[in-house]
Design a protein around this motif. Structure first.
Motif, PDB file in Angstrom:
ATOM      1  N   SER A 214       0.811  -1.214   0.000  1.00  0.00           N
ATOM      2  CA  SER A 214       0.000   0.000   0.000  1.00  0.00           C
ATOM      3  C   SER A 214       0.847   1.268   0.000  1.00  0.00           C
ATOM      4  CB  SER A 214      -0.934   0.018   1.230  1.00  0.00           C
ATOM      5  OG  SER A 214      -0.148  -0.011   2.427  1.00  0.00           O
TER       6      SER A 214
ATOM      7  N   SER B  15      -8.916   3.147   5.974  1.00  0.00           N
ATOM      8  CA  SER B  15      -7.551   3.230   6.473  1.00  0.00           C
ATOM      9  C   SER B  15      -7.474   4.149   7.699  1.00  0.00           C
ATOM     10  CB  SER B  15      -6.642   3.763   5.363  1.00  0.00           C
ATOM     11  OG  SER B  15      -5.351   4.056   5.863  1.00  0.00           O
TER      12      SER B  15
ATOM     13  N   GLU C 252      -4.588   8.991   3.647  1.00  0.00           N
ATOM     14  CA  GLU C 252      -5.308   8.051   2.788  1.00  0.00           C
ATOM     15  C   GLU C 252      -6.821   8.247   2.890  1.00  0.00           C
ATOM     16  OE1 GLU C 252      -3.978   4.113   3.602  1.00  0.00           O
ATOM     17  OE2 GLU C 252      -2.020   4.420   2.652  1.00  0.00           O
TER      18      GLU C 252
END
Length: 613
Positions: free
Chosen positions: A39, A72, A77
């Motif tokens: 990620s 998240s 994010e």
């Protein structure tokens, strides 16, 4: 930065095909990275995808990535995830339901910024199901101590009320309490929420009319407050909040005497103390005027409102002039005298270069015409008609005819006005103008000589205006003997011979500009003249016989029947055409000249005499 590099490459593409190729490669790379567990660059990839979406290319494959990023724990994010949700998701897609729980959790987060992200997303794309599930959370946040959260919660509540109006009851107590907050953002959100609650459910009006004194105090504070750099716009203290408060006061004061009385003094203060030299001030004054006109205000206050609109007419901004005339048009019937004071300024707007302003000025000028000013206003309207744009002529002529019929000081003035319009814009008048004018002329027996002379002069000058030609032909046919006598006290004498009259009518018959209807009027006029003149009967017979073989069926049938009158029923010709004492003239020849069905009625009259002979 990866996003900047992609944007640079896309912008450097020389053709659309090259741009599509770059975007397809980037989307393929982004899709591949979305499948990876790593990620590290998720936020950068989603940001690039959003740019691709802004360019109009498909980006739906990023919806699930938005859902994952909203869940998240990282703020960076979450921020890009919520932004993506607002751009890529809507209430019609099932994926939007997957973020409901994340939004609920974030609404209870300790960080005001994460709460703000959730509130903005719900207010932007929240479906009815999401709004129903999260409405209690929004109601809770309306009572928060943080002003930053309360203002966003208020706007989110507005979205919920629009989606599900019955949930408005949940926010009513909290909306009222928000009016006591000092923060302008919270006040703005509260006023918008209360406005929405009142518009969606009129039953809330009585509840929120109790808040009129508070709204008045908020408005007074804005009007009388000193310079505040945080809220000042062109010298006006928070004009956005002022406009919203005035709009809410208008809703609350409508059809309610008590609420209207409570705000009258405030409206007078705003109207007199607001500077209209800037657009922000004009916006506040315009809302003030609308509020004054919509509530049960005092007569002096209404005059003040009309005067403000009158000042707007002198503004250099065409948009302000346009909305001013639009507002005056709405109130001209109820406040006619006050609007009349600005008649000169309104008439001057007829000369404006902007077509929309000119149209509004025309409509307002026609509405201001009255028995007291009919002569002066008609002069201005006729002057405008001579330079009127083609798209406004039909409306202008119709309005002038209606005003002349309603307020004409005399029959001669009425006839002169309509003739002026026919000469100036005869091609733009409505079909009923010709029969209406013929009826007017026929009943004004003392003006027959004057009218036929004036129409003949107009006809020899211009035969392109078909409405004018038709009326003139009818008049010459009916009153040709008065024209040939030449003595008319009301107009300059003009010697006209039989040949002159027949020349004009034959010119109309032969002109390419003449319509079939006009030719029919001209041929009928020539036939009527056969009973008025003595030296040119053979010429008339010749003209009638020529058109017996005309390609136009209507004109041909007229000519054939008229020719039959000469040949078989010549001894009855005068009786058929001009026996004014008989019922034939009243129900036949005269009336059919006033309608477009002239020929059919003449044919019926002719057959009636044929059967009795």
């Amino acid at each position: 930065c990866p996003e900047n590099e992609m944007i640079r490459v896309i912008r450097s593409a020389r053709t659309q095909g090259e741009e599509r190729g770059v975007i397809q490669r980037e989307c393929a790379a982004i899709r591949a990275q979305f499948r990876q567990a790593d990620s590290g660059g998720r936020s950068h990839n989603l940001a690039k995808l959003l740019y691709v979406h802004m360019l109009g290319y498909p980006a739906h494959f990023g919806q699930m990535e938005c859902v994952r990023m909203i869940a998240s724990p990282r703020y960076s994010e979450k921020r890009i995830g919520y932004l993506g949700a607002m751009m890529l998701l809507d209430e019609k897609q099932d994926a939007s339901l997957l973020i409901t729980n994340s939004i609920k959790n974030d609404l209870s987060h300790s960080s005001q910024y994460i709460q703000s992200l959730a509130l903005c997303t719900l207010a932007c794309m929240g479906s009815a199901e999401m709004c129903r599930d999260l409405a209690p959370e929004i109601e809770r946040l309306l009572k928060a101590s943080n002003s930053y959260i309360k203002k966003k919660a208020a706007l989110c509540a507005v979205h919920i009320v629009r989606k599900i109006p019955e949930l408005g009851e949940l926010f009513t107590p909290s909306a009222h309490s928000l009016l006591s907050d000092k923060n302008h953002g919270v006040l703005h959100g509260a006023v918008v929420l209360i406005t929405e609650l009142c518009e969606r459910n009129p039953g809330n009006l009585d509840e929120f009319r109790k808040a009129v004194p508070e709204l008045v105090q908020i408005m007074k504070g804005l009007v009388t407050s000193g310079y505040s750099p945080e809220h000042n716009v062109a010298g006006i203290s928070d004009p956005f909040l002022q406009v919203r408060v005035l709009r809410l006061l208008r809703i609350l004061g409508r059809n309610n005497d008590e609420a209207s009385d409570a705000m009258n003094d405030l409206l007078a203060q705003v109207a007199t103390n607001t500077d209209s030299s800037k657009t922000a001030g004009s916006a506040v004054l315009y809302e003030t005027v609308l509020t004054i006109m919509d509530i049960k205000s005092e007569s002096g206050l209404r005059v003040l409102a009309v005067n403000i609109l009158g000042r707007f007419l002198l503004n250099n901004d065409r948009n302000i002039r346009y909305i001013s005339m639009t507002s005056l048009q709405k109130i001209v019937q109820t406040d006619h005298t006050a609007v009349q004071r600005h008649r000169g300024t309104i008439v001057d707007c007829l000369k404006d270069q902007d077509a929309s302003v000119k149209r509004r000025a025309l409509e307002l000028s026609l509405a201001l015409v009255s028995a007291a000013n009919i002569r002066s206003m008609m002069k201005e309207l006729l002057r405008f008609l001579s330079t009127c744009p083609p798209e406004l002529r039909s409306h202008a002529t119709s309005g002038i005819f209606n005003a002349a019929e309603r307020y004409a000081p005399s029959q001669r003035w009425h006839i002169d006005t309509i003739l002026h319009v026919l000469i100036t814009a005869g091609g733009d008048v409505r079909d009923e103008t010709v029969p209406n004018l013929i009826q007017l002329i026929s009943v004004a027996s003392e003006l027959h000589c004057y009218t036929v002379h004036k129409l003949y002069r107009a006809l020899i000058s211009d035969i392109s205006q078909q409405s004018l030609v038709q009326v003139a032909c009818w008049c010459i046919g009916e009153y040709g003997d008065l024209l040939l006598k030449g003595d008319c006290d009301e107009i300059e004498p003009m010697q006209v011979t039989e040949d002159d009259v027949l020349d004009v009518l034959e010119t109309i018959l032969q002109s390419h500009m003449s319509s079939p209807t006009s030719r029919g009027f001209a041929l009928t006029a020539i036939m009527k003249l056969s009973t008025r003149i003595t030296n040119n009967i053979d010429r008339i017979r010749s003209v009638v016989s020529i058109y017996g073989s005309c390609i136009d069926v209507e004109l041909q049938q007229r000519a054939v029947e008229y020719n039959a009158l000469f040949k078989k029923y010549d001894h009855m010709r005068y009786l058929i055409i001009f026996d004014e004492d008989s019922d034939i003239h009243q129900s036949g020849i005269c009336s059919l000249a006033r309608t477009e069905s002239t020929h059919a009625q003449e044919h019926t009259t002719f057959l009636r005499f044929k059967n009795t002979s």
